[in-house]
Scaffold this motif. Structure first.
Motif, PDB file in Angstrom:
ATOM      1  N   VAL A 144      46.264  -4.374  31.753  1.00 46.04           N
ATOM      2  CA  VAL A 144      45.422  -3.411  31.035  1.00 46.04           C
ATOM      3  C   VAL A 144      46.273  -2.193  30.688  1.00 46.04           C
ATOM      4  CG1 VAL A 144      43.380  -1.941  31.158  1.00 46.04           C
ATOM      5  CG2 VAL A 144      43.365  -4.193  32.278  1.00 46.04           C
ATOM      6  N   GLU A 145      46.257  -1.817  29.418  1.00 45.60           N
ATOM      7  CA  GLU A 145      46.961  -0.605  28.974  1.00 45.60           C
ATOM      8  C   GLU A 145      45.925   0.380  28.464  1.00 45.60           C
ATOM      9  OE1 GLU A 145      49.995   0.917  25.423  1.00 45.60           O
ATOM     10  OE2 GLU A 145      48.881  -0.954  25.230  1.00 45.60           O
ATOM     11  N   THR A 146      45.977   1.619  28.949  1.00 47.83           N
ATOM     12  CA  THR A 146      45.032   2.618  28.451  1.00 47.83           C
ATOM     13  C   THR A 146      45.511   4.036  28.753  1.00 47.83           C
ATOM     14  OG1 THR A 146      42.695   3.207  28.387  1.00 47.83           O
ATOM     15  CG2 THR A 146      43.611   2.679  30.534  1.00 47.83           C
ATOM     16  N   TRP A 147      44.832   4.998  28.134  1.00 50.16           N
ATOM     17  CA  TRP A 147      45.169   6.395  28.373  1.00 50.16           C
ATOM     18  C   TRP A 147      44.438   6.917  29.607  1.00 50.16           C
ATOM     19  CZ3 TRP A 147      40.356   8.560  27.680  1.00 50.16           C
ATOM     20  CH2 TRP A 147      39.527   8.039  26.683  1.00 50.16           C
ATOM     21  N   ILE A 148      44.943   8.048  30.115  1.00 49.86           N
ATOM     22  CA  ILE A 148      44.298   8.777  31.201  1.00 49.86           C
ATOM     23  C   ILE A 148      43.403   9.849  30.575  1.00 49.86           C
ATOM     24  CG2 ILE A 148      44.626  10.200  33.255  1.00 49.86           C
ATOM     25  CD1 ILE A 148      45.762   7.460  33.634  1.00 49.86           C
ATOM     26  N   PRO A 149      42.129   9.893  30.919  1.00 52.42           N
ATOM     27  CA  PRO A 149      41.266  10.930  30.346  1.00 52.42           C
ATOM     28  C   PRO A 149      41.821  12.334  30.590  1.00 52.42           C
ATOM     29  CG  PRO A 149      39.949   9.293  31.501  1.00 52.42           C
ATOM     30  CD  PRO A 149      41.380   8.986  31.817  1.00 52.42           C
ATOM     31  N   ASP A 150      41.886  13.127  29.531  1.00 52.35           N
ATOM     32  CA  ASP A 150      42.363  14.504  29.625  1.00 52.35           C
ATOM     33  C   ASP A 150      41.196  15.435  29.285  1.00 52.35           C
ATOM     34  OD1 ASP A 150      43.745  16.850  29.705  1.00 52.35           O
ATOM     35  OD2 ASP A 150      44.899  16.494  27.869  1.00 52.35           O
ATOM     36  N   LEU A 151      40.368  15.675  30.279  1.00 52.85           N
ATOM     37  CA  LEU A 151      39.158  16.467  30.040  1.00 52.85           C
ATOM     38  C   LEU A 151      39.480  17.927  29.748  1.00 52.85           C
ATOM     39  CD1 LEU A 151      36.745  14.947  32.709  1.00 52.85           C
ATOM     40  CD2 LEU A 151      37.423  14.085  30.454  1.00 52.85           C
ATOM     41  N   ALA A 152      40.658  18.378  30.164  1.00 55.53           N
ATOM     42  CA  ALA A 152      41.044  19.761  29.908  1.00 55.53           C
ATOM     43  C   ALA A 152      41.281  20.026  28.422  1.00 55.53           C
ATOM     44  CB  ALA A 152      42.296  20.116  30.704  1.00 55.53           C
ATOM     45  N   ALA A 153      41.437  18.969  27.633  1.00 57.38           N
ATOM     46  CA  ALA A 153      41.655  19.138  26.199  1.00 57.38           C
ATOM     47  C   ALA A 153      40.372  19.519  25.463  1.00 57.38           C
ATOM     48  CB  ALA A 153      42.225  17.851  25.606  1.00 57.38           C
ATOM     49  N   PHE A 154      39.226  19.439  26.161  1.00 58.61           N
ATOM     50  CA  PHE A 154      37.942  19.724  25.525  1.00 58.61           C
ATOM     51  C   PHE A 154      37.499  21.157  25.823  1.00 58.61           C
ATOM     52  CE2 PHE A 154      38.160  15.211  25.505  1.00 58.61           C
ATOM     53  CZ  PHE A 154      37.388  14.791  24.443  1.00 58.61           C
ATOM     54  N   ARG A 155      36.967  21.793  24.801  1.00 59.93           N
ATOM     55  CA  ARG A 155      36.411  23.141  24.940  1.00 59.93           C
ATOM     56  C   ARG A 155      34.961  23.081  24.499  1.00 59.93           C
ATOM     57  NH1 ARG A 155      38.319  28.353  25.389  1.00 59.93           N
ATOM     58  NH2 ARG A 155      37.070  29.989  24.405  1.00 59.93           N
ATOM     59  N   ASN A 156      34.066  23.438  25.412  1.00 63.34           N
ATOM     60  CA  ASN A 156      32.631  23.326  25.154  1.00 63.34           C
ATOM     61  C   ASN A 156      32.245  21.901  24.741  1.00 63.34           C
ATOM     62  OD1 ASN A 156      32.208  26.085  25.697  1.00 63.34           O
ATOM     63  ND2 ASN A 156      32.764  26.620  23.586  1.00 63.34           N
ATOM     64  N   GLY A 157      32.927  20.938  25.335  1.00 69.12           N
ATOM     65  CA  GLY A 157      32.590  19.538  25.107  1.00 69.12           C
ATOM     66  C   GLY A 157      33.122  18.927  23.837  1.00 69.12           C
TER      67      GLY A 157
END
Length: 247
Positions: A144-157
């Motif tokens: 399985v190849e996938t990205w790591i969620p980067d929640l810090a990239a979101f501002r106000n969702g």
């Protein structure tokens, strides 16, 4: 009530421009490394690719002498594969790769380029791991190849990011995050001199530890985890991972 999942929707919307957008903007080295790594992991045994798409990985693997089959949600994507040299010799079942079964026993099942997140729920993703295990011979591998969620990239969702920029193309992505159900709703914007194309896609993201538990539920265990196809170590700074599970 949520929308009914349509496994054909993504390919139906993007098949005619998929190679132009992704294959031409993806570094040749990345694809070459993926094919090299998968060829080694297969150990000469048959390969099944979930979400085979237009054959970016399947065709070069077949050219190296491996027996390759696929499952693909979109008939439109399969038509693009069939139009390529050698594409008519790869058997492909059209259906949801979380549940669709094909004949044969495989040494390697592949689910690359973030496609696990195309499945709409944790339940569907668990089903996908079980489906992979059902196709494997004892000791076989699921990659399985996938990205790591980067929640810090979101501002106000929400988030907006530039994916690629050249003299003849602007490729960007707008995204909205729902943390409660681990969903990311995205629309990619492909702007060229020929016009504007909007490409929507939803992602039910999962953390590496969650994927590991799905594997255990399917009777598999983690054998390797790397940051990329070149087997760079997986660290706190990794933004993606290639995980190898063994039955």
């Amino acid at each position: 009530m949520g929308q009914v999942f349509d496994p054909a929707a993504y390919g139906r919307a993007i098949a005619d421009v998929y190679d132009d957008i992704y294959v031409t903007t993806m570094a040749d080295r990345a694809t070459e490394s993926a094919v090299d790594r998968l060829h080694g992991l297969a150990e000469g045994l048959p390969v099944l690719e979930f979400g085979i798409g237009t054959g970016r990985l399947a065709l070069p693997l077949a050219a190296r002498g491996l027996t390759v089959a696929g499952v693909e949600g979109s008939a439109e994507m399969v038509r693009e594969l069939r139009a390529k040299p050698g594409g008519d010799r790869i058997p492909v079942a059209v259906g949801d790769f979380a549940t669709t079964r094909v004949e044969g026993e495989f040494g390697l099942v592949v689910l690359a380029i973030n496609t696990i997140f195309a499945l709409p729920s944790q339940e569907a993703q668990v089903d996908c791991f079980r489906n992979a295990a059902a196709h494997l011979r004892p000791g076989g591998r699921f990659v399985v190849e996938t990205w790591i969620p980067d929640l810090a990239a979101f501002r106000n969702g929400t988030a907006l990011r530039l994916l690629s920029l050249s003299e003849d193309r602007v490729f960007a992505e707008a995204a909205r995050l729902s943390r409660a159900d681990q969903m990311m709703y995205t629309t990619k914007v492909n702007l060229t001199s020929g016009g504007l194309r909007l490409l929507p896609a939803n992602h039910r993201y999962a953390w590496p530890a969650e994927l590991d538990l799905m594997a255990r539920l399917a009777g598999m265990e983690l054998e390797h985890r790397w940051s990329d196809w070149d087997a760079a170590p997986f660290t706190d700074d990794s933004r993606a991972h290639v995980s190898v599970y063994r039955l």
